[in-house]
Motif scaffolding. Structure first.
Motif, short mmCIF file in Angstrom:
data_model
loop_
_atom_site.label_atom_id
_atom_site.label_comp_id
_atom_site.label_asym_id
_atom_site.label_seq_id
_atom_site.Cartn_x
_atom_site.Cartn_y
_atom_site.Cartn_z
N ALA A 176 0.86 -1.18 0.00
CA ALA A 176 0.00 0.00 0.00
C ALA A 176 0.90 1.24 0.00
O ALA A 176 1.73 1.41 0.89
CB ALA A 176 -0.92 -0.01 1.21
N ILE A 177 0.73 2.10 -1.01
CA ILE A 177 1.57 3.29 -1.19
C ILE A 177 0.72 4.50 -0.88
O ILE A 177 -0.28 4.77 -1.55
CB ILE A 177 2.12 3.36 -2.63
CG1 ILE A 177 2.90 2.07 -2.95
CG2 ILE A 177 2.99 4.60 -2.82
CD1 ILE A 177 3.28 1.96 -4.40
N ASP A 178 1.10 5.23 0.20
CA ASP A 178 0.36 6.41 0.61
C ASP A 178 0.88 7.62 -0.15
O ASP A 178 2.01 8.08 0.06
CB ASP A 178 0.53 6.64 2.12
CG ASP A 178 -0.06 5.49 2.91
OD1 ASP A 178 -1.00 4.84 2.40
OD2 ASP A 178 0.40 5.22 4.03
N LEU A 179 0.05 8.18 -1.04
CA LEU A 179 0.43 9.40 -1.75
C LEU A 179 0.15 10.63 -0.90
O LEU A 179 0.91 11.58 -0.90
CB LEU A 179 -0.31 9.48 -3.08
CG LEU A 179 -0.04 8.29 -4.05
CD1 LEU A 179 -0.78 8.52 -5.35
CD2 LEU A 179 1.45 8.11 -4.30
N ASP A 180 -0.99 10.61 -0.20
CA ASP A 180 -1.31 11.66 0.78
C ASP A 180 -2.31 11.06 1.76
O ASP A 180 -2.57 9.85 1.75
CB ASP A 180 -1.83 12.93 0.09
CG ASP A 180 -3.02 12.66 -0.82
OD1 ASP A 180 -3.78 11.70 -0.53
OD2 ASP A 180 -3.20 13.37 -1.82
N ALA A 181 -2.91 11.90 2.56
CA ALA A 181 -3.80 11.41 3.61
C ALA A 181 -5.07 10.77 3.05
O ALA A 181 -5.66 9.89 3.67
CB ALA A 181 -4.17 12.53 4.58
N ASP A 182 -5.52 11.24 1.87
CA ASP A 182 -6.79 10.76 1.29
C ASP A 182 -6.59 9.88 0.08
O ASP A 182 -7.57 9.50 -0.56
CB ASP A 182 -7.67 11.95 0.89
CG ASP A 182 -8.08 12.78 2.10
OD1 ASP A 182 -8.22 12.16 3.19
OD2 ASP A 182 -8.25 14.00 1.96
N CYS A 183 -5.33 9.61 -0.30
CA CYS A 183 -5.10 8.85 -1.53
C CYS A 183 -4.09 7.76 -1.26
O CYS A 183 -2.96 8.02 -0.83
CB CYS A 183 -4.62 9.77 -2.66
SG CYS A 183 -4.36 8.92 -4.21
N VAL A 184 -4.50 6.51 -1.55
CA VAL A 184 -3.64 5.35 -1.34
C VAL A 184 -3.69 4.51 -2.62
O VAL A 184 -4.76 4.29 -3.19
CB VAL A 184 -4.09 4.50 -0.14
CG1 VAL A 184 -3.19 3.28 0.02
CG2 VAL A 184 -4.07 5.34 1.13
N VAL A 185 -2.49 4.07 -3.05
CA VAL A 185 -2.39 3.21 -4.24
C VAL A 185 -1.86 1.87 -3.78
O VAL A 185 -0.89 1.79 -3.04
CB VAL A 185 -1.48 3.83 -5.31
CG1 VAL A 185 -1.32 2.86 -6.49
CG2 VAL A 185 -2.03 5.15 -5.77
N GLU A 186 -2.49 0.81 -4.28
CA GLU A 186 -2.05 -0.54 -3.95
C GLU A 186 -1.29 -1.11 -5.13
O GLU A 186 -1.75 -1.05 -6.28
CB GLU A 186 -3.25 -1.45 -3.65
CG GLU A 186 -2.83 -2.86 -3.26
CD GLU A 186 -4.03 -3.77 -3.08
OE1 GLU A 186 -4.15 -4.37 -1.99
OE2 GLU A 186 -4.82 -3.87 -4.03
N ALA A 187 -0.08 -1.66 -4.84
CA ALA A 187 0.75 -2.29 -5.86
C ALA A 187 0.82 -3.77 -5.55
O ALA A 187 1.25 -4.17 -4.47
CB ALA A 187 2.14 -1.69 -5.89
N ALA A 188 0.38 -4.61 -6.52
CA ALA A 188 0.34 -6.05 -6.35
C ALA A 188 1.10 -6.70 -7.49
O ALA A 188 0.83 -6.43 -8.67
CB ALA A 188 -1.10 -6.57 -6.33
N GLY A 189 2.10 -7.51 -7.15
CA GLY A 189 2.91 -8.15 -8.16
C GLY A 189 2.75 -9.64 -8.16
O GLY A 189 2.64 -10.27 -7.11
N ARG A 190 2.81 -10.23 -9.37
CA ARG A 190 2.72 -11.69 -9.52
C ARG A 190 3.28 -12.06 -10.87
O ARG A 190 3.52 -11.18 -11.73
CB ARG A 190 1.28 -12.17 -9.40
CG ARG A 190 0.38 -11.67 -10.50
CD ARG A 190 -1.04 -12.17 -10.30
NE ARG A 190 -1.91 -11.73 -11.36
CZ ARG A 190 -2.07 -12.37 -12.53
NH1 ARG A 190 -1.36 -13.46 -12.77
NH2 ARG A 190 -2.89 -11.91 -13.44
N THR A 191 3.51 -13.34 -11.07
CA THR A 191 4.05 -13.84 -12.35
C THR A 191 2.97 -14.61 -13.09
O THR A 191 2.05 -15.17 -12.49
CB THR A 191 5.26 -14.75 -12.11
OG1 THR A 191 4.84 -15.85 -11.29
CG2 THR A 191 6.39 -14.01 -11.44
N SER A 192 3.13 -14.63 -14.45
CA SER A 192 2.23 -15.37 -15.31
C SER A 192 3.05 -15.92 -16.46
O SER A 192 3.43 -15.17 -17.37
CB SER A 192 1.09 -14.47 -15.82
OG SER A 192 0.25 -15.19 -16.70
N GLY A 193 3.34 -17.21 -16.39
CA GLY A 193 4.20 -17.80 -17.41
C GLY A 193 5.62 -17.25 -17.28
O GLY A 193 6.24 -17.26 -16.22
#
Length: 858
Positions: A176-193
């Motif tokens: 979870a990446i907090d850009l500011d108090a009201d905005c959060v971006v979630e980064a999810a990584g995985r592999t496919s083939g």
């Protein structure tokens, strides 16, 4: 099309190459041919050698070989070019299809507010999608890949390390990446083939929501603790169960109800409050997705009590509670029983009862109230008030219309609700009924109204008075002497016939004298009495003394009606009856039977004379019967001798006369035999020879005896023995005689060309034989006379008999303990049915609707 043209060109080239090779080989053969020929022809070879040298021959052969090889190579090149062109076209089609699938999958990936990084090797990743809702995230893919420009520095290092680990070891991550108090971006990584993908998703207002959830969780936890503390102190058994149905928490009341020393012990031992059967009901209801609520009983503190149990399912299991309603149920049950008992009692009363509440609305009524005013259930269910009910009754014409103002009527109708004491009034209904109305005010308002229909009571009082007057007048005009005495022996009531019978003067009877003094006042005395047993006693002592003892007896319930007969001193004979009446009263009745006794004496003398005459007649019939049999037997014997050839031939007239003699003697012998049988029956000396009788054979024997008469009269015979069985216990000879007489009677009355029916069937332990014809029938008033002796009815018959056939039938059937039934009506034929008991044979089941129960006339 191009591939087709290439194939055609290749084929042409192949043909040309083959042709060139052929030409070369032909040229070489032509050059070499002289050499071969020279070997065979030395002279010709010498000439050719002179013309060509060996070098020229070798040169020409080489040229021809090179031309063929060139043509073969050209052909191979053309075919290879055509194959390459076809492979290129297939690769272009597959590339186009793969491009379309990639575009479709890319469209699916970027359909939401997401941005995806796809790492396919050491090169820069491919950027797919866009997050347009967050201004802090660059829209340009190249700027997006520079995480330090739009992410906090501490978040960049963690993300890059996670991406590197994803690419190297395929380890997935979620940050979870907090850009500011009201905005959060979630980064999810995985592999496919062989690809590594990192998905960036915007989580708007996550921190605020988390804060709200934390506050709500804290408040909910406090609430749960407060409720748990309350439930621990509540006098209700409360429990929580997990998803497996095991107890997860219980309160103190639950532990006490299951006799557990503590809550922990109840949970450890999983002590159940309800029975296993009730728990199964609860589980079944909860499995259907519905809460359980019912009244259940269980044993608590060695006492079975009733509980209102409620249990409902939740996210982590179920919760339930049980409220002890034993005392409430007991009170409710007692109240309900009291109300039901009171209602049932009032419903059984003939008196109408209605209760109105404080608003004067109808709140209760019994069945008599509804019947009294003929009110419907629909109207009573509206709970009308008192005034509206009276108006309804006046409108329907049940109550008479009052000539008062409406305000005066309302004041009069509601006066009973304001009264301090019960009020009573008389209502005279329009249909002539009279009601006694009692209104009792209730302490909390309202009133109870009782409507007693006294119409019948008033009518009965009037009828009683009229009846008393009628009885007085009736008794006065009776021919029988009647006197009623009280328990003290005094005369209460008497009629003039009583005074006339005993010769009393009217004045002493008006003073109610005692019964002991009446014998001295009577001018006529009792000469003799006969009691119920016919025992005679002296008149005075057995007459008035008996009457006095019965009148003054103390045992009121033990007294019985005594009847007897007495003779007075003036020669009259009376029947007396001493009848005990209620309230200690006794009635004496005296009926003059002097004329009846004289008539009885005359009848006895006449009866004795008739019996003597009957004996004389019977003796005469028996004597004549026996005296007739001997000469009759001689006549029959000599007639048979005259027919025999030994006595000589007879002319036609003699044979005819002899036939008449034989027929007449046979008829006379039958009559004599019938008379002898009847005389034997009357004397009571006839005995039956009982045995198992073959039914079919017996009927056939009876039919053989009348077959000639049936044929002579053109009468058909119908026999139905399907329901009769094979045999039954009877006298076979008498049964044949019964059927013969019935068939003879039917042959005499059945019209020519008709059918006489013979049927037999079993039913309810009986066997019945029916002979029916289509003759003129018998009138209903003549049916009973057909069984009388010497009662012949020649009307409609071919010949008149002695009238003994049916008498013999009835006598023989009754000797078998059976009975005879005749069904006939004028013009519809006659059916004579003889019913015999089956005796010791086991009865067979038979349909009660057997055709034998229907007469031939039907």
């Amino acid at each position: 099309m191009d591939s087709g043209r290439n194939m055609t060109a290749a084929a042409i080239v192949d043909v040309a190459a083959i042709a060139g090779a052929a030409v070369g080989f032909e040229t070489l053969a032509a050059i070499l041919a002289p050499s071969v020929a020279a070997a065979q022809e030395p002279n010709l070879a010498a000439d050719v050698g002179r013309m060509l040298s060996d070098l020229d021959i070798l040169y020409l052969s080489s040229i021809a070989f090179l031309i063929g090889a060139a043509m073969v190579a050209a052909t191979f090149l053309v075919r290879q070019r055509a194959a390459l062109h076809s492979d290129n076209e297939a690769l272009r089609s597959e590339l186009h299809q793969a491009q379309q699938e990639a575009d479709a999958r890319t469209a699916l990936l970027v359909s939401g507010e997401e941005r995806i990084l796809v790492f396919a090797g050491a090169e820069a990743p491919e950027v797919i999608g866009e997050i347009a809702s967050i201004r802090q995230i660059p829209a340009d893919p190249e700027r997006f890949l520079i995480f330090a420009d739009w992410m906090p520095a501490e978040q960049v290092a963690g993300l890059e390390a996670a991406i590197a680990e994803l690419i190297e070891s395929a380890k997935p991550f979620r940050l979870a990446i907090d850009l500011d108090a009201d905005c959060v971006v979630e980064a999810a990584g995985r592999t496919s083939g062989g690809l590594a993908m990192v998905r960036f998703t915007a989580l708007g207002g996550l921190r605020k929501r988390l804060n709200e959830l934390a506050t709500a969780q804290s408040r909910a936890q406090a609430t749960v603790e407060a409720m748990q503390s309350l439930f621990d102190q509540a006098p209700l058994a409360i429990w929580l169960r997990d998803r497996n149905g095991r107890l997860a928490w219980v309160n103190q009341a639950y532990a006490k109800s299951v006799d557990a020393p503590s809550v922990a012990d109840a949970l450890e031992r999983q002590l159940e409050f309800l029975s296993a059967q009730d728990r199964l009901r609860i589980v079944k209801k909860l499995s259907e997705g519905r809460p359980f609520e019912a009244k259940l009983s269980t044993v608590v503190e060695a006492d079975r009590r009733n509980f209102n149990v409620v249990e409902t399912s939740g996210p982590v299991g179920s919760a339930g509670l049980a409220v002890d309603v034993s005392e409430t149920e007991q009170v409710r049950m007692e109240l309900h029983q009291t109300i039901v008992s009171q209602s049932e009692t009032l419903d059984q009363l003939a008196t109408a009862v209605a209760r109105f509440d404080e608003r004067t609305r109808l709140c209760y009524y019994n069945a008599a109230f509804q019947r009294l005013f003929d009110l419907t259930n629909a109207y009573l269910e509206t709970e009308p008030d008192h005034v509206a009910l009276l108006d309804h009754l006046r409108t329907r014409g049940i109550l008479p219309t009052e000539k008062l103002l409406r305000s005066e009527m309302r004041e009069q109708d509601l006066a009973a609700y304001r009264a301090a004491e019960p009020t009573e009034a008389m209502w005279h209904l329009a249909d002539g009924r009279t009601l006694r109305v009692i209104a009792t005010p209730q302490p909390r308002g309202g009133a109870t109204w009782v409507f007693e229909d006294i119409t019948e009571k008033l009518e009965l009082e009037s009828q009683v008075k009229a009846t008393v007057r009628l009885q007085r007048e009736t008794i006065d005009y009776l021919n029988e002497a009647v006197a009623v005495f009280g328990s003290d022996g005094r005369l209460r009531l008497s009629n003039p016939a009583f005074a006339e019978m005993w010769g009393f003067e009217p004045e002493p009877l008006l003073s109610s004298p005692r019964i002991q003094t009446l014998s001295d006042l009577a001018k006529v005395h009792v000469q003799a009495t006969r009691g119920p047993g016919g025992v005679e006693a002296p008149g005075i002592s057995a007459g008035w003394q008996l009457f006095s003892e019965q009148v003054t007896a103390f045992d009121e319930h033990g007294r019985d009606t005594l009847r007897g007969e007495m003779q007075l001193s003036d020669g009259r004979i009376f029947n007396y009856a001493i009848v005990p009446l209620p309230n200690g009263l006794t009635m004496l009745t005296f009926s003059n039977i002097s004329e009846a006794r004289a008539a009885e004496l005359v009848l006895r003398e006449r009866n004795d004379a008739l019996e003597q005459a009957n004996r004389i007649k019977t003796d005469f019939v028996q004597h004549v019967n026996y005296e007739l049999r001997s000469p009759l037997t001689n006549i029959i014997g000599f007639s048979a001798l005259l027919r025999s050839p030994e006595t000589g031939p007879l002319n036609g007239r003699q044979s005819e006369y002899l036939d008449y003699i034989s027929s007449s003697t046979s008829t006379l012998l039958t009559i004599v035999n019938d008379i002898l049988d009847l005389a034997t029956v009357d004397a009571g000396i006839m005995e039956l020879d009982l045995s198992e009788v073959d039914i079919a054979r017996t009927v056939e024997q009876a039919v053989d005896g009348v077959r000639d008469r049936f044929e002579a009269a053109d009468i058909r015979l119908s026999i139905d023995l399907t329901g009769a069985g094979d045999s039954f216990l009877a006298d076979g000879h008498r049964l044949t005689q019964i059927l013969f007489n019935l068939l003879s009677n039917a042959a005499n009355f059945a019209p020519a060309g008709s059918t006489v029916g013979v049927r037999a069937w079993r039913h309810q332990g009986m066997i019945s034989f029916e002979v029916s014809d289509r003759g003129p029938g018998i009138a209903s008033e003549q049916v009973e006379k057909v069984f009388e002796r010497f009662e012949a009815n020649p009307s409609g018959g071919r010949q008149s008999g002695a009238g003994l056939g049916l008498s013999i039938v009835k006598s023989f059937v009754e000797l078998h303990d059976g009975y005879v039934e005749v069904r006939s009506s004028p013009g519809a034929g006659t059916a004579v049915i003889c019913h015999f008991p089956l005796g010791t044979l086991p009865p067979e089941e038979e349909d009660l609707n057997s055709p034998g129960f229907k007469s031939a006339a039907e």
